[in-house]
Design an enzyme around this catalytic site. Structure first.
Site, PDB file in Angstrom:
ATOM      1  N   LYS A  13      45.540  55.646  48.618  1.00 36.92           N
ATOM      2  CA  LYS A  13      46.495  54.882  47.786  1.00 36.92           C
ATOM      3  C   LYS A  13      47.927  55.080  48.282  1.00 36.92           C
ATOM      4  O   LYS A  13      48.670  54.117  48.447  1.00 36.92           O
ATOM      5  CB  LYS A  13      46.401  55.314  46.306  1.00 36.92           C
ATOM      6  CG  LYS A  13      45.028  55.134  45.685  1.00 36.92           C
ATOM      7  CD  LYS A  13      45.003  55.538  44.228  1.00 36.92           C
ATOM      8  CE  LYS A  13      45.293  57.004  43.956  1.00 36.92           C
ATOM      9  NZ  LYS A  13      44.289  57.943  44.523  1.00 36.92           N
ATOM     10  N   ARG A  88      45.991  54.754  35.212  1.00 36.10           N
ATOM     11  CA  ARG A  88      44.769  55.497  35.517  1.00 36.10           C
ATOM     12  C   ARG A  88      43.781  55.467  34.375  1.00 36.10           C
ATOM     13  O   ARG A  88      42.756  56.140  34.431  1.00 36.10           O
ATOM     14  CB  ARG A  88      45.083  56.964  35.769  1.00 36.10           C
ATOM     15  CG  ARG A  88      45.736  57.146  37.068  1.00 36.10           C
ATOM     16  CD  ARG A  88      45.536  58.544  37.526  1.00 36.10           C
ATOM     17  NE  ARG A  88      46.509  58.759  38.545  1.00 36.10           N
ATOM     18  CZ  ARG A  88      46.288  59.395  39.665  1.00 36.10           C
ATOM     19  NH1 ARG A  88      45.144  59.935  39.898  1.00 36.10           N
ATOM     20  NH2 ARG A  88      47.233  59.524  40.546  1.00 36.10           N
ATOM     21  N   ARG A 127      44.104  67.561  54.641  1.00 34.06           N
ATOM     22  CA  ARG A 127      45.438  66.949  54.494  1.00 34.06           C
ATOM     23  C   ARG A 127      46.550  68.000  54.557  1.00 34.06           C
ATOM     24  O   ARG A 127      46.484  69.035  53.907  1.00 34.06           O
ATOM     25  CB  ARG A 127      45.508  66.213  53.150  1.00 34.06           C
ATOM     26  CG  ARG A 127      46.918  65.742  52.834  1.00 34.06           C
ATOM     27  CD  ARG A 127      46.974  64.700  51.759  1.00 34.06           C
ATOM     28  NE  ARG A 127      46.485  65.158  50.471  1.00 34.06           N
ATOM     29  CZ  ARG A 127      46.401  64.364  49.399  1.00 34.06           C
ATOM     30  NH1 ARG A 127      46.749  63.087  49.494  1.00 34.06           N
ATOM     31  NH2 ARG A 127      45.953  64.839  48.269  1.00 34.06           N
ATOM     32  N   ARG A 160      48.470  70.690  49.496  1.00 32.92           N
ATOM     33  CA  ARG A 160      48.651  70.590  48.037  1.00 32.92           C
ATOM     34  C   ARG A 160      47.702  71.550  47.337  1.00 32.92           C
ATOM     35  O   ARG A 160      46.533  71.646  47.710  1.00 32.92           O
ATOM     36  CB  ARG A 160      48.366  69.145  47.582  1.00 32.92           C
ATOM     37  CG  ARG A 160      49.597  68.283  47.589  1.00 32.92           C
ATOM     38  CD  ARG A 160      49.327  66.823  47.383  1.00 32.92           C
ATOM     39  NE  ARG A 160      48.500  66.473  46.230  1.00 32.92           N
ATOM     40  CZ  ARG A 160      48.229  65.224  45.885  1.00 32.92           C
ATOM     41  NH1 ARG A 160      48.729  64.208  46.583  1.00 32.92           N
ATOM     42  NH2 ARG A 160      47.466  64.966  44.838  1.00 32.92           N
ATOM     43  N   ARG A 171      39.035  66.366  39.985  1.00 26.83           N
ATOM     44  CA  ARG A 171      39.788  65.094  40.110  1.00 26.83           C
ATOM     45  C   ARG A 171      38.826  63.925  40.311  1.00 26.83           C
ATOM     46  O   ARG A 171      39.039  62.836  39.779  1.00 26.83           O
ATOM     47  CB  ARG A 171      40.793  65.184  41.278  1.00 26.83           C
ATOM     48  CG  ARG A 171      42.001  66.063  40.947  1.00 26.83           C
ATOM     49  CD  ARG A 171      42.731  66.541  42.188  1.00 26.83           C
ATOM     50  NE  ARG A 171      43.338  65.484  42.950  1.00 26.83           N
ATOM     51  CZ  ARG A 171      43.667  65.601  44.245  1.00 26.83           C
ATOM     52  NH1 ARG A 171      43.455  66.730  44.909  1.00 26.83           N
ATOM     53  NH2 ARG A 171      44.223  64.601  44.867  1.00 26.83           N
TER      54      ARG A 171
HETATM   55  P1  AP5 Z   1      46.394  59.506  50.641  1.00 22.98           P
HETATM   56  O1  AP5 Z   1      47.020  58.220  51.050  1.00 22.98           O
HETATM   57  O2  AP5 Z   1      47.281  60.656  50.338  1.00 22.98           O
HETATM   58  O3  AP5 Z   1      45.365  59.229  49.449  1.00 22.98           O
HETATM   59  P2  AP5 Z   1      45.632  59.076  47.888  1.00 22.98           P
HETATM   60  O4  AP5 Z   1      44.608  58.137  47.363  1.00 22.98           O
HETATM   61  O5  AP5 Z   1      47.067  58.750  47.630  1.00 22.98           O
HETATM   62  O6  AP5 Z   1      45.277  60.548  47.470  1.00 22.98           O
HETATM   63  P3  AP5 Z   1      45.945  61.505  46.398  1.00 22.98           P
HETATM   64  O7  AP5 Z   1      45.236  62.821  46.580  1.00 22.98           O
HETATM   65  O8  AP5 Z   1      47.438  61.538  46.520  1.00 22.98           O
HETATM   66  O9  AP5 Z   1      45.530  60.779  45.088  1.00 22.98           O
HETATM   67  P4  AP5 Z   1      45.470  61.311  43.659  1.00 22.98           P
HETATM   68  O10 AP5 Z   1      45.329  60.069  42.883  1.00 22.98           O
HETATM   69  O11 AP5 Z   1      44.428  62.340  43.418  1.00 22.98           O
HETATM   70  O12 AP5 Z   1      46.845  62.116  43.531  1.00 22.98           O
HETATM   71  P5  AP5 Z   1      48.256  61.756  42.923  1.00 22.98           P
HETATM   72  O13 AP5 Z   1      49.270  62.389  43.772  1.00 22.98           O
HETATM   73  O14 AP5 Z   1      48.389  60.310  42.622  1.00 22.98           O
HETATM   74  O15 AP5 Z   1      45.343  59.903  51.783  1.00 22.98           O
HETATM   75  C1  AP5 Z   1      44.621  61.120  51.708  1.00 22.98           C
HETATM   76  C2  AP5 Z   1      44.406  61.693  53.140  1.00 22.98           C
HETATM   77  O16 AP5 Z   1      43.582  60.777  53.862  1.00 22.98           O
HETATM   78  C3  AP5 Z   1      45.710  61.813  53.957  1.00 22.98           C
HETATM   79  O17 AP5 Z   1      45.620  62.954  54.767  1.00 22.98           O
HETATM   80  C4  AP5 Z   1      45.735  60.536  54.816  1.00 22.98           C
HETATM   81  O18 AP5 Z   1      46.440  60.722  56.011  1.00 22.98           O
HETATM   82  C5  AP5 Z   1      44.247  60.303  55.039  1.00 22.98           C
HETATM   83  N1  AP5 Z   1      43.897  58.887  55.208  1.00 22.98           N
HETATM   84  C6  AP5 Z   1      44.385  57.826  54.498  1.00 22.98           C
HETATM   85  N2  AP5 Z   1      43.793  56.683  54.908  1.00 22.98           N
HETATM   86  C7  AP5 Z   1      42.902  57.041  55.877  1.00 22.98           C
HETATM   87  C8  AP5 Z   1      41.978  56.301  56.694  1.00 22.98           C
HETATM   88  N3  AP5 Z   1      41.858  54.956  56.597  1.00 22.98           N
HETATM   89  N4  AP5 Z   1      41.216  56.997  57.556  1.00 22.98           N
HETATM   90  C9  AP5 Z   1      41.318  58.357  57.659  1.00 22.98           C
HETATM   91  N5  AP5 Z   1      42.189  59.102  56.940  1.00 22.98           N
HETATM   92  C10 AP5 Z   1      42.965  58.451  56.054  1.00 22.98           C
HETATM   93  O19 AP5 Z   1      48.195  62.502  41.506  1.00 22.98           O
HETATM   94  C11 AP5 Z   1      48.172  63.914  41.451  1.00 22.98           C
HETATM   95  C12 AP5 Z   1      48.046  64.358  40.009  1.00 22.98           C
HETATM   96  O20 AP5 Z   1      49.175  63.860  39.253  1.00 22.98           O
HETATM   97  C13 AP5 Z   1      46.815  63.835  39.247  1.00 22.98           C
HETATM   98  O21 AP5 Z   1      45.677  64.637  39.475  1.00 22.98           O
HETATM   99  C14 AP5 Z   1      47.326  63.918  37.793  1.00 22.98           C
HETATM  100  O22 AP5 Z   1      47.300  65.253  37.334  1.00 22.98           O
HETATM  101  C15 AP5 Z   1      48.768  63.497  37.932  1.00 22.98           C
HETATM  102  N6  AP5 Z   1      48.933  62.038  37.756  1.00 22.98           N
HETATM  103  C16 AP5 Z   1      49.319  61.145  38.711  1.00 22.98           C
HETATM  104  N7  AP5 Z   1      49.362  59.899  38.194  1.00 22.98           N
HETATM  105  C17 AP5 Z   1      48.989  60.007  36.892  1.00 22.98           C
HETATM  106  C18 AP5 Z   1      48.805  59.059  35.846  1.00 22.98           C
HETATM  107  N8  AP5 Z   1      49.021  57.746  36.025  1.00 22.98           N
HETATM  108  N9  AP5 Z   1      48.403  59.526  34.632  1.00 22.98           N
HETATM  109  C19 AP5 Z   1      48.195  60.851  34.426  1.00 22.98           C
HETATM  110  N10 AP5 Z   1      48.328  61.796  35.383  1.00 22.98           N
HETATM  111  C20 AP5 Z   1      48.725  61.368  36.605  1.00 22.98           C
END
Ligand code: AP5
Length: 217
Positions: A13, A88, A127, A160, A171
């Site tokens: 994402k 979400r 990552r 992280r 998660r």
């Molecule tokens: P990356 O692009 O970082 O993936 P992502 O889907 O953004 O993963 P996240 O771990 O950031 O998602 P998340 O939803 O768990 O965390 P968030 O920070 O939003 O890619 C991942 C890896 O893969 C990277 O190394 C990248 O280089 C690699 N990659 C990407 N594309 C690739 C490809 N095509 N091929 C190979 N490799 C690839 O949220 C964190 C926390 O915040 C949540 O757990 C929650 O506690 C809180 N939070 C956030 N939003 C909310 C909300 N709306 N409501 C409540 N709590 C929330």
């Protein structure tokens, strides 16, 4: 134009929302990044959010919805934004719909990045992020030239804390229990674009642009 990115942890994402926002020339709003910055700054929101994030749980809706509503009330988000990690669950989706409707706007597309569980686990385990500029690396797929150093700015790389295997497991469960119903919410409205999220990053970006291109985009 308001585009949403949905998908399990590690689906890409953040990677793709950043590229698509750049391509469309609009703001990228990443809830995880905003929350992590608040944790780092030790703000009230950060202090309240930290324990939920450390456990892999969603931060309570009232906090996240207030945070996003404040962010999209600013001038740079009046007519467009790419949302990464929001909404979400159904309550967040309803809050966004209602706020956009107040302005005569609506969600244009919800992109669902589909990636196998094995690939998600491997992406998160490998990552590494830059502490200074946030650049994203993977120890196998996209390693930095020098171990532990950012190619872009020379900053230190870190992993992280919520990428630890037991937290990743939680998660993934939270995604299935709480976010999957939001996929249905957008599917029923004819807004869900399901995009295979595996393969080279540039190819995934092309698939997304094709999937969301159409009237109004
Ligand atoms: P990356 O692009 O970082 O993936 P992502 O889907 O953004 O993963 P996240 O771990 O950031 O998602 P998340 O939803 O768990 O965390 P968030 O920070 O939003 O890619 C991942 C890896 O893969 C990277 O190394 C990248 O280089 C690699 N990659 C990407 N594309 C690739 C490809 N095509 N091929 C190979 N490799 C690839 O949220 C964190 C926390 O915040 C949540 O757990 C929650 O506690 C809180 N939070 C956030 N939003 C909310 C909300 N709306 N409501 C409540 N709590 C929330």
């Amino acid at each position: 134009m308001f585009v949403i990115f949905l998908g399990p942890p590690g689906a890409g994402k953040g990677t793709q929302a950043h590229k698509v926002a750049e391509e469309l020339g609009i703001l990228h709003v990443a809830t995880g990044d905003i929350l992590r910055e608040d944790v780092k700054q030790g703000s009230d929101l950060g202090l309240q959010a930290k324990s939920f994030m450390d456990r892999g749980e969603l931060v309570p809706d009232d906090l996240v919805i207030a945070m996003i509503m404040e962010r999209i009330s600013r001038q740079d988000a009046v007519s467009s934004a790419v949302f990464d990690g929001f909404p979400r669950n159904i309550s967040q989706a309803e809050a966004l719909e209602s706020r956009l409707a107040d302005r005569g706007a609506s969600v244009s597309a919800a992109v669902y990045l589909k990636v196998s569980e094995a690939a998600l686990v491997s992406r998160l385990a490998g990552r590494w992020l830059c502490r200074e500029c946030g650049a994203n690396y993977h120890e196998v797929n996209h390693p930095p030239a020098q171990v532990g150093r950012c190619d872009m700015c020379g900053g230190t790389l870190y992993q992280r804390s919520d990428d630890a295997p037991e937290t990743v497991h939680r998660r993934l469960q939270v995604f299935l229990e709480q976010t999957e119903p939001a996929l249905e919410y957008y599917r029923q409205r004819g807004l869900l674009a399901e995009v295979p999220g595996e393969g080279p990053i540039a190819e995934v970006t092309e698939r997304i642009i094709r999937a969301v291109s159409g009237p109004g985009l």
